[in-house]
Design an enzyme around this catalytic site. Structure first.
Site, mmCIF file in Angstrom:
data_model
loop_
_atom_site.group_PDB
_atom_site.id
_atom_site.type_symbol
_atom_site.label_atom_id
_atom_site.label_comp_id
_atom_site.label_asym_id
_atom_site.label_seq_id
_atom_site.Cartn_x
_atom_site.Cartn_y
_atom_site.Cartn_z
ATOM 1 N N ARG A 1 72.803 71.410 -2.419
ATOM 2 C CA ARG A 1 72.250 71.131 -1.075
ATOM 3 C C ARG A 1 70.983 70.707 -0.950
ATOM 4 O O ARG A 1 70.632 69.912 0.144
ATOM 5 C CB ARG A 1 72.747 72.092 -0.008
ATOM 6 C CG ARG A 1 74.398 72.131 0.048
ATOM 7 C CD ARG A 1 74.721 73.278 1.150
ATOM 8 N NE ARG A 1 76.180 73.370 1.563
ATOM 9 C CZ ARG A 1 76.761 74.247 2.172
ATOM 10 N NH1 ARG A 1 75.920 75.271 2.431
ATOM 11 N NH2 ARG A 1 77.965 74.216 2.189
ATOM 12 N N GLU B 1 81.147 69.470 -6.900
ATOM 13 C CA GLU B 1 82.380 69.708 -6.388
ATOM 14 C C GLU B 1 83.661 69.765 -7.463
ATOM 15 O O GLU B 1 84.382 70.491 -7.613
ATOM 16 C CB GLU B 1 82.836 68.352 -5.557
ATOM 17 C CG GLU B 1 82.220 68.139 -4.380
ATOM 18 C CD GLU B 1 82.406 69.323 -3.373
ATOM 19 O OE1 GLU B 1 83.270 70.170 -3.916
ATOM 20 O OE2 GLU B 1 81.605 69.761 -2.458
ATOM 21 N N THR C 1 86.616 77.548 -9.061
ATOM 22 C CA THR C 1 85.526 78.524 -9.617
ATOM 23 C C THR C 1 84.838 78.857 -8.321
ATOM 24 O O THR C 1 84.392 78.138 -7.436
ATOM 25 C CB THR C 1 84.740 77.760 -10.518
ATOM 26 O OG1 THR C 1 85.420 77.216 -11.592
ATOM 27 C CG2 THR C 1 83.679 78.439 -11.326
ATOM 28 N N TYR D 1 89.204 75.061 -17.690
ATOM 29 C CA TYR D 1 89.847 73.634 -17.217
ATOM 30 C C TYR D 1 89.011 72.467 -17.590
ATOM 31 O O TYR D 1 88.379 71.896 -16.892
ATOM 32 C CB TYR D 1 89.828 73.623 -15.651
ATOM 33 C CG TYR D 1 90.846 74.730 -14.830
ATOM 34 C CD1 TYR D 1 92.359 74.273 -14.677
ATOM 35 C CD2 TYR D 1 90.482 75.773 -14.348
ATOM 36 C CE1 TYR D 1 92.975 75.471 -14.293
ATOM 37 C CE2 TYR D 1 91.013 76.622 -13.828
ATOM 38 C CZ TYR D 1 92.366 76.490 -13.737
ATOM 39 O OH TYR D 1 93.223 77.544 -13.288
ATOM 40 N N TYR E 1 89.979 64.934 -2.230
ATOM 41 C CA TYR E 1 88.876 65.859 -1.511
ATOM 42 C C TYR E 1 87.727 65.400 -2.440
ATOM 43 O O TYR E 1 86.563 65.487 -1.619
ATOM 44 C CB TYR E 1 89.429 67.342 -2.320
ATOM 45 C CG TYR E 1 88.078 68.191 -2.028
ATOM 46 C CD1 TYR E 1 87.727 68.555 -0.822
ATOM 47 C CD2 TYR E 1 87.559 68.674 -3.032
ATOM 48 C CE1 TYR E 1 86.554 69.191 -0.381
ATOM 49 C CE2 TYR E 1 86.691 69.439 -2.914
ATOM 50 C CZ TYR E 1 86.178 69.763 -1.754
ATOM 51 O OH TYR E 1 84.710 70.603 -1.542
ATOM 52 N N ASP F 1 90.018 70.604 1.143
ATOM 53 C CA ASP F 1 90.470 71.375 -0.140
ATOM 54 C C ASP F 1 91.069 72.689 0.574
ATOM 55 O O ASP F 1 91.668 72.905 1.658
ATOM 56 C CB ASP F 1 89.040 72.000 -0.872
ATOM 57 C CG ASP F 1 88.200 72.815 0.134
ATOM 58 O OD1 ASP F 1 88.327 72.953 1.244
ATOM 59 O OD2 ASP F 1 87.152 73.251 -0.559
ATOM 60 N N CYS G 1 86.948 82.457 7.412
ATOM 61 C CA CYS G 1 88.171 82.438 7.408
ATOM 62 C C CYS G 1 88.358 82.470 5.979
ATOM 63 O O CYS G 1 89.097 81.727 5.424
ATOM 64 C CB CYS G 1 88.692 81.129 8.105
ATOM 65 S SG CYS G 1 90.603 81.007 8.421
ATOM 66 N N CYS H 1 87.366 87.041 12.527
ATOM 67 C CA CYS H 1 87.609 86.372 13.786
ATOM 68 C C CYS H 1 86.474 86.222 14.690
ATOM 69 O O CYS H 1 86.192 85.550 15.194
ATOM 70 C CB CYS H 1 88.846 86.633 14.063
ATOM 71 S SG CYS H 1 90.499 86.078 13.252
#
Length: 374
Positions: free
Chosen positions: A45, A57, A63, A102, A140, A158, A212, A220
Protein backbone atom coordinates in the site's frame (compact mmCIF):
# COMPACT_ATOMS: atom_id res chain seq x y z
CA UNK A 1 -12.12 11.32 13.00
CA UNK A 2 -12.53 8.96 15.98
CA UNK A 3 -15.71 6.89 15.69
CA UNK A 4 -16.89 9.09 12.81
CA UNK A 5 -18.32 6.04 11.10
CA UNK A 6 -20.70 5.61 14.04
CA UNK A 7 -22.19 8.98 13.17
CA UNK A 8 -22.61 7.85 9.58
CA UNK A 9 -24.78 4.85 10.43
CA UNK A 10 -27.87 4.79 8.25
CA UNK A 11 -31.19 4.14 9.96
CA UNK A 12 -33.51 1.87 8.01
CA UNK A 13 -37.18 2.83 7.99
CA UNK A 14 -39.20 0.14 9.76
CA UNK A 15 -42.05 0.34 7.28
CA UNK A 16 -39.84 0.43 4.16
CA UNK A 17 -36.98 -2.11 4.38
CA UNK A 18 -34.01 -1.47 2.14
CA UNK A 19 -33.70 -3.26 -1.16
CA UNK A 20 -30.43 -5.13 -1.64
CA UNK A 21 -28.80 -2.28 -3.62
CA UNK A 22 -30.08 0.28 -1.09
CA UNK A 23 -28.60 -1.75 1.77
CA UNK A 24 -25.20 -1.86 0.10
CA UNK A 25 -25.44 1.83 -0.80
CA UNK A 26 -26.21 2.64 2.84
CA UNK A 27 -22.99 1.02 4.03
CA UNK A 28 -20.73 3.16 1.80
CA UNK A 29 -20.29 6.19 4.05
CA UNK A 30 -19.51 4.23 7.22
CA UNK A 31 -17.26 1.87 5.24
CA UNK A 32 -15.12 4.64 3.72
CA UNK A 33 -14.83 6.51 7.00
CA UNK A 34 -13.81 3.35 8.86
CA UNK A 35 -11.22 2.43 6.26
CA UNK A 36 -9.63 5.88 6.38
CA UNK A 37 -9.11 5.44 10.12
CA UNK A 38 -8.27 1.73 10.35
CA UNK A 39 -6.41 0.74 7.18
CA UNK A 40 -3.34 -1.32 8.04
CA UNK A 41 0.10 -0.19 6.95
CA UNK A 42 1.16 -2.80 4.39
CA UNK A 43 4.21 -2.76 2.09
CA UNK A 44 2.13 -2.97 -1.10
CA UNK A 45 0.00 0.00 0.00
CA UNK A 46 3.04 2.26 0.29
CA UNK A 47 3.33 2.75 -3.46
CA UNK A 48 0.30 1.00 -4.99
CA UNK A 49 1.46 0.82 -8.60
CA UNK A 50 -0.09 -1.79 -10.86
CA UNK A 51 2.94 -4.10 -10.59
CA UNK A 52 2.98 -3.95 -6.78
CA UNK A 53 -0.77 -4.56 -6.56
CA UNK A 54 -0.55 -7.47 -8.98
CA UNK A 55 2.30 -9.23 -7.17
CA UNK A 56 0.75 -8.72 -3.74
CA UNK A 57 -2.69 -9.96 -4.79
CA UNK A 58 -1.29 -13.11 -6.38
CA UNK A 59 0.80 -13.80 -3.27
CA UNK A 60 -2.18 -13.20 -0.97
CA UNK A 61 -4.25 -15.91 -2.63
CA UNK A 62 -4.52 -18.75 -0.09
CA UNK A 63 -1.90 -17.03 2.10
CA UNK A 64 -2.10 -14.85 5.23
CA UNK A 65 -1.05 -11.19 5.10
CA UNK A 66 1.65 -11.55 7.77
CA UNK A 67 3.18 -14.49 5.92
CA UNK A 68 3.25 -12.58 2.64
CA UNK A 69 5.05 -9.42 3.87
CA UNK A 70 8.63 -10.77 3.83
CA UNK A 71 8.05 -12.59 0.53
CA UNK A 72 6.72 -9.44 -1.10
CA UNK A 73 9.65 -7.31 0.03
CA UNK A 74 12.23 -9.90 -1.06
CA UNK A 75 10.48 -10.47 -4.40
CA UNK A 76 10.27 -6.76 -5.25
CA UNK A 77 13.88 -6.18 -4.24
CA UNK A 78 15.10 -8.80 -6.72
CA UNK A 79 12.40 -8.40 -9.38
CA UNK A 80 11.37 -4.73 -9.19
CA UNK A 81 9.45 -4.54 -12.46
CA UNK A 82 7.74 -6.48 -15.23
CA UNK A 83 10.88 -6.73 -17.36
CA UNK A 84 12.93 -8.27 -14.54
CA UNK A 85 10.15 -10.79 -13.86
CA UNK A 86 9.90 -11.71 -17.54
CA UNK A 87 13.63 -12.48 -17.69
CA UNK A 88 14.14 -14.36 -14.40
CA UNK A 89 15.16 -18.02 -14.59
CA UNK A 90 12.30 -20.28 -13.53
CA UNK A 91 14.38 -22.04 -10.90
CA UNK A 92 15.24 -18.70 -9.27
CA UNK A 93 11.62 -17.59 -9.47
CA UNK A 94 10.46 -20.76 -7.73
CA UNK A 95 13.13 -20.28 -5.07
CA UNK A 96 11.82 -16.78 -4.37
CA UNK A 97 8.33 -18.28 -4.15
CA UNK A 98 9.40 -21.21 -1.94
CA UNK A 99 7.05 -21.61 1.01
CA UNK A 100 4.10 -19.74 -0.51
CA UNK A 101 2.77 -22.87 -2.21
CA UNK A 102 0.51 -23.12 -5.27
CA UNK A 103 3.57 -22.69 -7.48
CA UNK A 104 1.60 -22.29 -10.70
CA UNK A 105 0.86 -18.80 -9.43
CA UNK A 106 4.56 -17.95 -9.82
CA UNK A 107 4.77 -19.57 -13.25
CA UNK A 108 1.75 -17.57 -14.41
CA UNK A 109 3.38 -14.39 -13.13
CA UNK A 110 6.36 -14.95 -15.41
CA UNK A 111 4.17 -16.01 -18.34
CA UNK A 112 2.10 -12.86 -17.95
CA UNK A 113 5.20 -10.68 -17.58
CA UNK A 114 6.51 -12.01 -20.90
CA UNK A 115 3.19 -11.18 -22.57
CA UNK A 116 3.28 -7.68 -21.07
CA UNK A 117 6.80 -7.07 -22.40
CA UNK A 118 5.83 -8.35 -25.83
CA UNK A 119 2.40 -6.78 -26.23
CA UNK A 120 1.94 -4.00 -23.64
CA UNK A 121 5.28 -2.17 -23.44
CA UNK A 122 6.04 -3.91 -20.14
CA UNK A 123 2.99 -2.50 -18.33
CA UNK A 124 -0.22 -3.93 -16.96
CA UNK A 125 -3.09 -2.56 -19.05
CA UNK A 126 -5.35 0.05 -17.44
CA UNK A 127 -8.42 -1.91 -18.47
CA UNK A 128 -10.40 -4.46 -16.46
CA UNK A 129 -11.31 -6.37 -19.63
CA UNK A 130 -7.72 -6.50 -20.88
CA UNK A 131 -6.43 -7.61 -17.48
CA UNK A 132 -8.84 -10.55 -17.54
CA UNK A 133 -7.17 -11.86 -20.71
CA UNK A 134 -3.82 -12.38 -18.94
CA UNK A 135 -2.76 -15.77 -17.46
CA UNK A 136 -3.52 -16.20 -13.77
CA UNK A 137 -5.66 -13.06 -13.52
CA UNK A 138 -9.30 -13.68 -12.70
CA UNK A 139 -12.12 -11.27 -11.90
CA UNK A 140 -10.90 -10.55 -8.35
CA UNK A 141 -7.28 -9.81 -9.27
CA UNK A 142 -8.32 -7.79 -12.31
CA UNK A 143 -10.71 -5.80 -10.12
CA UNK A 144 -8.03 -5.20 -7.49
CA UNK A 145 -5.46 -3.97 -10.03
CA UNK A 146 -7.98 -1.85 -11.94
CA UNK A 147 -9.50 -0.20 -8.86
CA UNK A 148 -6.44 0.21 -6.63
CA UNK A 149 -3.81 1.10 -9.23
CA UNK A 150 -5.97 2.77 -11.88
CA UNK A 151 -8.99 3.96 -9.84
CA UNK A 152 -11.42 2.22 -12.22
CA UNK A 153 -14.79 1.59 -10.48
CA UNK A 154 -14.99 -2.19 -10.72
CA UNK A 155 -15.48 -4.60 -7.80
CA UNK A 156 -12.83 -6.92 -6.38
CA UNK A 157 -14.68 -9.80 -4.75
CA UNK A 158 -12.64 -12.36 -2.83
CA UNK A 159 -13.53 -14.63 0.09
CA UNK A 160 -13.35 -11.80 2.60
CA UNK A 161 -15.68 -9.61 0.57
CA UNK A 162 -18.10 -12.48 -0.08
CA UNK A 163 -18.30 -13.10 3.66
CA UNK A 164 -19.01 -9.46 4.46
CA UNK A 165 -21.62 -8.93 1.76
CA UNK A 166 -23.42 -12.23 2.33
CA UNK A 167 -23.77 -11.28 6.01
CA UNK A 168 -24.90 -7.73 5.28
CA UNK A 169 -27.58 -9.13 2.97
CA UNK A 170 -28.27 -12.29 5.03
CA UNK A 171 -27.70 -14.20 1.81
CA UNK A 172 -27.72 -17.97 2.37
CA UNK A 173 -26.48 -18.92 -1.10
CA UNK A 174 -23.32 -21.01 -1.39
CA UNK A 175 -20.46 -18.50 -1.75
CA UNK A 176 -18.30 -21.15 -3.42
CA UNK A 177 -20.55 -21.02 -6.50
CA UNK A 178 -19.29 -18.81 -9.33
CA UNK A 179 -22.86 -17.71 -10.04
CA UNK A 180 -23.16 -16.31 -6.51
CA UNK A 181 -19.84 -14.48 -6.84
CA UNK A 182 -20.98 -12.94 -10.13
CA UNK A 183 -24.21 -11.76 -8.51
CA UNK A 184 -22.25 -10.10 -5.72
CA UNK A 185 -19.92 -8.45 -8.23
CA UNK A 186 -22.85 -6.98 -10.17
CA UNK A 187 -24.49 -5.69 -6.99
CA UNK A 188 -21.31 -4.00 -5.84
CA UNK A 189 -20.61 -2.57 -9.29
CA UNK A 190 -24.03 -0.87 -9.19
CA UNK A 191 -23.41 0.89 -5.85
CA UNK A 192 -19.67 1.59 -5.58
CA UNK A 193 -18.64 5.27 -5.65
CA UNK A 194 -16.84 6.09 -8.89
CA UNK A 195 -14.34 8.40 -7.21
CA UNK A 196 -13.52 6.03 -4.31
CA UNK A 197 -13.23 2.64 -5.98
CA UNK A 198 -9.88 1.82 -4.37
CA UNK A 199 -10.98 2.76 -0.84
CA UNK A 200 -14.33 1.01 -1.26
CA UNK A 201 -12.79 -2.30 -2.36
CA UNK A 202 -9.94 -2.20 0.13
CA UNK A 203 -12.32 -1.23 2.91
CA UNK A 204 -14.44 -4.32 2.28
CA UNK A 205 -11.31 -6.52 2.16
CA UNK A 206 -10.07 -4.98 5.41
CA UNK A 207 -13.34 -5.46 7.26
CA UNK A 208 -13.39 -9.08 6.13
CA UNK A 209 -9.84 -9.59 7.39
CA UNK A 210 -10.07 -7.69 10.68
CA UNK A 211 -13.69 -7.46 11.80
CA UNK A 212 -16.01 -9.83 9.93
CA UNK A 213 -13.34 -12.46 10.32
CA UNK A 214 -13.08 -16.01 8.94
CA UNK A 215 -13.08 -18.97 11.29
CA UNK A 216 -14.29 -17.08 14.35
CA UNK A 217 -16.97 -14.84 15.84
CA UNK A 218 -17.32 -11.57 13.92
CA UNK A 219 -16.52 -8.45 15.94
CA UNK A 220 -19.91 -6.90 15.29
CA UNK A 221 -19.57 -4.14 17.91
CA UNK A 222 -16.49 -2.86 16.05
CA UNK A 223 -18.09 -3.08 12.63
CA UNK A 224 -19.11 0.10 10.78
CA UNK A 225 -21.74 -1.91 8.91
CA UNK A 226 -23.54 -3.17 12.01
CA UNK A 227 -26.67 -1.04 11.59
CA UNK A 228 -27.40 -2.38 8.09
CA UNK A 229 -26.21 -5.97 8.57
CA UNK A 230 -29.14 -8.37 8.35
CA UNK A 231 -27.17 -11.39 9.57
CA UNK A 232 -26.35 -9.50 12.78
CA UNK A 233 -29.93 -8.34 13.16
CA UNK A 234 -31.37 -11.82 12.57
CA UNK A 235 -28.75 -13.74 14.59
CA UNK A 236 -27.39 -15.55 11.53
CA UNK A 237 -23.67 -14.74 11.71
CA UNK A 238 -22.84 -18.33 12.68
CA UNK A 239 -24.55 -19.85 9.64
CA UNK A 240 -23.73 -17.17 7.06
CA UNK A 241 -21.75 -17.31 4.86
CA UNK A 242 -22.76 -20.76 3.69
CA UNK A 243 -20.25 -23.04 2.01
CA UNK A 244 -21.16 -26.45 0.65
CA UNK A 245 -19.11 -29.18 2.40
CA UNK A 246 -15.92 -30.09 0.56
CA UNK A 247 -15.01 -33.63 -0.38
CA UNK A 248 -12.59 -35.26 2.06
CA UNK A 249 -8.95 -35.17 0.99
CA UNK A 250 -7.14 -38.30 -0.12
CA UNK A 251 -4.47 -39.39 2.39
CA UNK A 252 -1.14 -40.66 1.06
CA UNK A 253 1.50 -42.36 3.22
CA UNK A 254 5.06 -41.52 2.14
CA UNK A 255 8.56 -42.33 3.32
CA UNK A 256 11.09 -39.49 3.01
CA UNK A 257 14.84 -40.18 2.79
CA UNK A 258 17.50 -37.67 3.84
CA UNK A 259 20.45 -39.33 2.12
CA UNK A 260 23.65 -37.64 3.29
CA UNK A 261 27.34 -37.98 2.56
CA UNK A 262 29.50 -35.49 4.40
CA UNK A 263 28.20 -32.02 3.45
CA UNK A 264 26.21 -33.35 0.53
CA UNK A 265 22.59 -34.45 0.45
CA UNK A 266 20.44 -36.10 -2.21
CA UNK A 267 17.59 -34.34 -3.97
CA UNK A 268 15.56 -35.08 -7.07
CA UNK A 269 13.52 -32.94 -9.42
CA UNK A 270 9.80 -33.56 -9.72
CA UNK A 271 8.12 -33.96 -13.12
CA UNK A 272 7.26 -30.86 -15.15
CA UNK A 273 3.54 -31.43 -14.65
CA UNK A 274 1.30 -32.25 -11.71
CA UNK A 275 1.69 -31.65 -7.99
CA UNK A 276 4.74 -29.50 -7.12
CA UNK A 277 5.82 -29.54 -10.77
CA UNK A 278 9.52 -28.85 -11.48
CA UNK A 279 10.41 -28.36 -7.81
CA UNK A 280 13.15 -30.26 -6.03
CA UNK A 281 12.44 -32.65 -3.20
CA UNK A 282 14.08 -35.14 -0.90
CA UNK A 283 13.66 -38.65 -2.31
CA UNK A 284 10.33 -40.02 -1.12
CA UNK A 285 8.31 -43.11 -1.90
CA UNK A 286 4.81 -44.44 -1.39
CA UNK A 287 4.00 -46.28 1.79
CA UNK A 288 5.35 -46.28 5.32
CA UNK A 289 8.62 -48.23 5.42
CA UNK A 290 10.22 -49.49 8.61
CA UNK A 291 13.79 -48.59 9.54
CA UNK A 292 15.05 -52.11 8.95
CA UNK A 293 13.58 -52.05 5.43
CA UNK A 294 15.17 -48.80 4.25
CA UNK A 295 18.06 -50.60 2.50
CA UNK A 296 15.51 -52.69 0.61
CA UNK A 297 13.59 -49.50 -0.23
CA UNK A 298 16.71 -48.01 -1.81
CA UNK A 299 17.29 -51.11 -3.89
CA UNK A 300 13.70 -51.87 -4.90
CA UNK A 301 12.13 -48.44 -5.34
CA UNK A 302 15.07 -46.17 -6.10
CA UNK A 303 16.96 -48.59 -8.29
CA UNK A 304 20.11 -48.46 -6.13
CA UNK A 305 20.99 -52.14 -6.54
CA UNK A 306 24.22 -53.14 -4.89
CA UNK A 307 24.57 -49.89 -2.90
CA UNK A 308 23.17 -51.14 0.38
CA UNK A 309 26.77 -51.79 1.45
CA UNK A 310 27.48 -48.06 1.19
CA UNK A 311 25.05 -47.31 4.00
CA UNK A 312 26.93 -46.27 7.14
CA UNK A 313 23.97 -45.53 9.38
CA UNK A 314 20.23 -45.00 9.48
CA UNK A 315 18.26 -43.05 12.06
CA UNK A 316 14.68 -41.88 12.29
CA UNK A 317 13.99 -38.32 11.18
CA UNK A 318 10.50 -38.08 12.62
CA UNK A 319 7.03 -37.88 11.16
CA UNK A 320 5.34 -34.96 9.45
CA UNK A 321 2.09 -34.07 7.75
CA UNK A 322 1.39 -31.67 4.91
CA UNK A 323 -2.00 -30.71 3.54
CA UNK A 324 -2.49 -29.81 -0.11
CA UNK A 325 -5.84 -28.74 -1.52
CA UNK A 326 -6.94 -32.26 -2.52
CA UNK A 327 -4.43 -34.59 -0.92
CA UNK A 328 -2.76 -35.01 2.46
CA UNK A 329 0.73 -36.43 2.91
CA UNK A 330 1.54 -38.39 6.06
CA UNK A 331 5.32 -38.72 6.03
CA UNK A 332 7.85 -40.88 7.87
CA UNK A 333 11.44 -39.73 7.53
CA UNK A 334 14.88 -41.35 7.85
CA UNK A 335 18.38 -39.88 7.81
CA UNK A 336 20.75 -42.15 5.92
CA UNK A 337 24.52 -41.69 6.06
CA UNK A 338 26.24 -43.11 2.98
CA UNK A 339 29.77 -43.27 1.63
CA UNK A 340 28.56 -41.42 -1.47
CA UNK A 341 25.28 -40.14 -2.89
CA UNK A 342 23.79 -42.69 -5.32
CA UNK A 343 23.97 -41.50 -8.93
CA UNK A 344 20.19 -41.82 -9.39
CA UNK A 345 19.87 -38.61 -7.33
CA UNK A 346 21.27 -35.09 -7.60
CA UNK A 347 24.02 -34.56 -5.02
CA UNK A 348 24.01 -30.98 -3.71
CA UNK A 349 25.77 -29.11 -0.93
CA UNK A 350 23.47 -28.83 2.07
CA UNK A 351 23.72 -25.04 2.11
CA UNK A 352 22.40 -24.98 -1.48
CA UNK A 353 19.08 -26.34 -0.26
CA UNK A 354 18.50 -22.92 1.32
CA UNK A 355 20.20 -20.76 -1.30
CA UNK A 356 19.55 -22.27 -4.72
CA UNK A 357 17.18 -25.22 -5.05
CA UNK A 358 13.43 -24.54 -4.68
CA UNK A 359 12.14 -27.06 -2.16
CA UNK A 360 8.42 -27.06 -1.25
CA UNK A 361 7.31 -26.35 2.30
CA UNK A 362 5.89 -29.88 2.44
CA UNK A 363 9.40 -30.92 3.49
CA UNK A 364 9.95 -28.15 6.03
CA UNK A 365 10.05 -30.57 8.97
CA UNK A 366 13.05 -32.24 7.32
CA UNK A 367 14.88 -29.21 5.92
CA UNK A 368 15.10 -27.74 9.41
CA UNK A 369 16.96 -30.87 10.55
CA UNK A 370 19.83 -30.12 8.20
CA UNK A 371 19.80 -26.32 8.46
CA UNK A 372 22.36 -26.31 11.28
CA UNK A 373 24.76 -28.39 9.22
CA UNK A 374 24.73 -26.34 6.03
Amino acid sequence: MENLYKKLQILEPEDRPFTRPQRLKAMTGPLLSWYEEHARILPWRDKPGAYQVWISEIMLQQTRVEAVKPYFNRFLEELPDVKALAQVEEERLLKLWEGLGYYNRARNLKKTAQILVRDHDGRLPASYEELLKLPGIGSYTAGAIASIAYKIPVPAVDGNVLRVISRVLADREDILKQSVKRQMEELLRSVMPEDKASEFNQGLMEIGAMVCIPGGQPKCRECPLESVCLAKRQGLTEVIPYKAPKKSRKVEERTVLLIESGQQIAVQKRPDHGLLASLYEFPNYEGTWKKEDVAALLEQEAGCQGLAGDIEGIEKAGEAKHIFSHVEWHMTGYRIQMKKIPSVYVAVEKREIFEKYPLPSAFYAYTKLIRGQS
